[in-house]
Design an enzyme around this catalytic site. Structure first.
Site, PDB file in Angstrom:
ATOM      1  CD  GLU A  90      -3.731  -2.470  -0.399  1.00 10.37           C
ATOM      2  OE1 GLU A  90      -4.316  -1.382  -0.461  1.00 10.37           O
ATOM      3  OE2 GLU A  90      -3.837  -3.251   0.580  1.00 10.37           O
TER       4      GLU A  90
ATOM      5  CG  ASP B   1      -1.814   1.210   1.292  1.00 14.42           C
ATOM      6  OD1 ASP B   1      -2.555   1.468   0.323  1.00 14.42           O
ATOM      7  OD2 ASP B   1      -1.763   1.916   2.321  1.00 14.42           O
TER       8      ASP B   1
END
Length: 148
Positions: A123, A52
């Site tokens: 992610e 992320d």
């Protein structure tokens, strides 16, 4: 690692356009927590946070290079690109859904179509690429994902 799993890893490496030095990182990035609870293996959770962070950095730079010079404009465009639906769309475009290791309940409930699960997996893949090949390789991969 079994022969069947190696074929799966080789296939997704081709799909992603990135060859892992340590394929176990990719395998872990594709493993949901539900699956790991059933099979006592490592899962994607630890890669999601770093993935992320790398996504935010790369997308911010991309927005700046595309002429966005205000914090507000960059934040809005980056948020659109990185929200669950955007990352899920990337996952679907790349065709990674059939590579994700799901728990029994997730399979029954067809969670492989869940934007949340697909975004978390993207992610985790970004985090795994970062850990395997460093920032420049991750930056190149993320740029490809969002340019296609």
């Amino acid at each position: 690692m079994s022969w069947k799993i190696m074929l799966n890893i080789d296939s997704i490496e081709t799909t992603l356009g990135y060859q892992f030095k340590n394929q176990s990182l990719l395998d872990q990035a594709l493993t949901t927590k539900a699956y790991s609870n059933e099979h006592e293996c490592r899962n994607q959770s630890e890669f999601q946070t770093i993935g992320d962070a790398v996504l935010k950095l790369v997308l911010t730079e991309k927005m700046m290079l595309n002429g966005n010079s205000t914090r507000g404009a960059i934040t809005i465009q980056r948020s659109e690109a990185e929200k669950k639906e955007g990352l899920a769309l990337v996952a679907k475009k790349l065709g990674i859904t059939h590579h994700i290791k799901l728990g029994k309940g997730q399979l029954i409930q067809n969670h492989v179509e869940s934007d949340h699960l697909l975004a978390e997996t993207m992610e985790a893949i970004a985090g795994a690429i970062y850990l395997d090949g460093g920032f420049d390789n991750t930056k190149n991969q993320i740029a490809m994902w969002f340019d296609e």
